[in-house]
Motif scaffolding. Structure first.
Motif, PDB file in Angstrom:
ATOM      1  N   ALA A  43     -16.313  15.097 -42.946  1.00 47.79           N
ATOM      2  CA  ALA A  43     -17.178  13.937 -43.160  1.00 47.79           C
ATOM      3  C   ALA A  43     -18.281  13.896 -42.118  1.00 47.79           C
ATOM      4  N   LEU A  44     -19.386  13.277 -42.492  1.00 46.27           N
ATOM      5  CA  LEU A  44     -20.465  12.951 -41.568  1.00 46.27           C
ATOM      6  C   LEU A  44     -20.596  11.438 -41.523  1.00 46.27           C
ATOM      7  N   ASP A  45     -20.802  10.902 -40.324  1.00 43.18           N
ATOM      8  CA  ASP A  45     -21.101   9.483 -40.143  1.00 43.18           C
ATOM      9  C   ASP A  45     -22.480   9.427 -39.492  1.00 43.18           C
ATOM     10  N   LEU A  46     -23.487   9.056 -40.288  1.00 45.39           N
ATOM     11  CA  LEU A  46     -24.869   9.034 -39.827  1.00 45.39           C
ATOM     12  C   LEU A  46     -25.189   7.689 -39.197  1.00 45.39           C
ATOM     13  N   ALA A  47     -25.812   7.714 -38.015  1.00 48.58           N
ATOM     14  CA  ALA A  47     -26.091   6.508 -37.247  1.00 48.58           C
ATOM     15  C   ALA A  47     -24.762   5.780 -37.007  1.00 48.58           C
ATOM     16  N   CYS A  48     -23.814   6.498 -36.435  1.00 46.69           N
ATOM     17  CA  CYS A  48     -22.417   6.058 -36.334  1.00 46.69           C
ATOM     18  C   CYS A  48     -22.178   4.911 -35.369  1.00 46.69           C
ATOM     19  N   GLY A  49     -23.131   4.599 -34.512  1.00 47.10           N
ATOM     20  CA  GLY A  49     -22.920   3.510 -33.564  1.00 47.10           C
ATOM     21  C   GLY A  49     -21.684   3.746 -32.722  1.00 47.10           C
ATOM     22  N   GLN A  50     -20.844   2.731 -32.606  1.00 44.33           N
ATOM     23  CA  GLN A  50     -19.642   2.792 -31.768  1.00 44.33           C
ATOM     24  C   GLN A  50     -18.467   3.485 -32.443  1.00 44.33           C
ATOM     25  N   GLY A  51     -18.674   4.041 -33.628  1.00 47.05           N
ATOM     26  CA  GLY A  51     -17.686   4.917 -34.237  1.00 47.05           C
ATOM     27  C   GLY A  51     -16.625   4.289 -35.117  1.00 47.05           C
ATOM     28  N   ALA A  52     -16.755   3.032 -35.493  1.00 49.10           N
ATOM     29  CA  ALA A  52     -15.715   2.389 -36.304  1.00 49.10           C
ATOM     30  C   ALA A  52     -15.483   3.128 -37.623  1.00 49.10           C
ATOM     31  N   GLY A  53     -16.538   3.481 -38.320  1.00 49.51           N
ATOM     32  CA  GLY A  53     -16.397   4.197 -39.587  1.00 49.51           C
ATOM     33  C   GLY A  53     -15.789   5.570 -39.402  1.00 49.51           C
ATOM     34  N   ALA A  54     -16.241   6.283 -38.378  1.00 51.79           N
ATOM     35  CA  ALA A  54     -15.714   7.626 -38.104  1.00 51.79           C
ATOM     36  C   ALA A  54     -14.228   7.571 -37.775  1.00 51.79           C
ATOM     37  N   VAL A  55     -13.822   6.601 -36.968  1.00 51.26           N
ATOM     38  CA  VAL A  55     -12.410   6.462 -36.604  1.00 51.26           C
ATOM     39  C   VAL A  55     -11.582   6.144 -37.855  1.00 51.26           C
ATOM     40  N   TRP A  56     -12.084   5.284 -38.712  1.00 52.40           N
ATOM     41  CA  TRP A  56     -11.365   4.955 -39.951  1.00 52.40           C
ATOM     42  C   TRP A  56     -11.188   6.208 -40.810  1.00 52.40           C
TER      43      TRP A  56
END
Length: 183
Positions: A43-56
């Protein structure tokens, strides 16, 4: 991105501080449609900020690369992933998406939450593997004042028309789309 914008984002994330893992909630778009997301793959998380989506996504079993222009946000995302026990599945990099998508292989999921750059639309579609899922949410002109970073009415479905629409909506100043590339 202008250096002033980068500094502004760094200042915002510094002021917020890294969230505790217990307070890291996935974006609503993910939680409401969890059954659509794979439990393995890239997966890619674009403009991920603090990473909440990536961690999920990593907690689901995906290997995630997250990108943001803010070095402060990337440091916070790395810490959140470490505390959540998914650091081995999350790889965060400072990257300016004004330069396009970073190179890499096709992915099974692209998450783009609260970020909109029309110049990336074609590259996002091309980067999805067959059957890959796009989850995108942006500020919208629908129910809000028009602005340069707001999607026009119907913009997301039109921009990603080559993908199969799963769900989407717009209103109250927000637009979102969940769509899949054909297999």
């Amino acid at each position: 991105m202008a250096e002033g914008d980068r500094r502004r984002w760094d200042e915002r994330y510094t002021a917020r501080g890294a969230p505790p893992v217990s307070a890291v909630d996935p974006p609503d778009l993910l939680a409401r449609h969890a059954k659509e997301f794979p439990a393995a793959g890239r997966a890619l998380d674009l403009a991920c900020g603090q990473g909440a989506g990536a961690v999920w996504l990593a907690r689901r079993g995906l290997d995630v690369r997250g990108f943001d222009v803010s070095a402060v946000a990337i440091d916070q995302a790395r810490e959140v992933a470490r505390l959540a026990g998914v650091a081995e599945r999350c790889h965060f990099e400072v990257y300016d998406l004004d330069d396009g998508l970073p190179p890499g292989p096709p992915v099974d999921v692209i998450l783009c939450h609260k970020f909109r750059d029309r110049r990336l639309d074609g590259a996002i579609i091309d980067r999805l593997a067959p059957g890959g899922l796009l989850a995108i949410a942006a500020l919208s002109e629908v129910g809000a004042t028009p602005g340069p970073f707001r999607a026009a009415p119907g913009e997301l479905p039109a921009a990603f028309a080559p993908l199969e629409r799963i769900a989407g909506g717009e209103g109250d100043g927000h637009a979102w789309l969940l769509a899949r590339r054909a297999r």
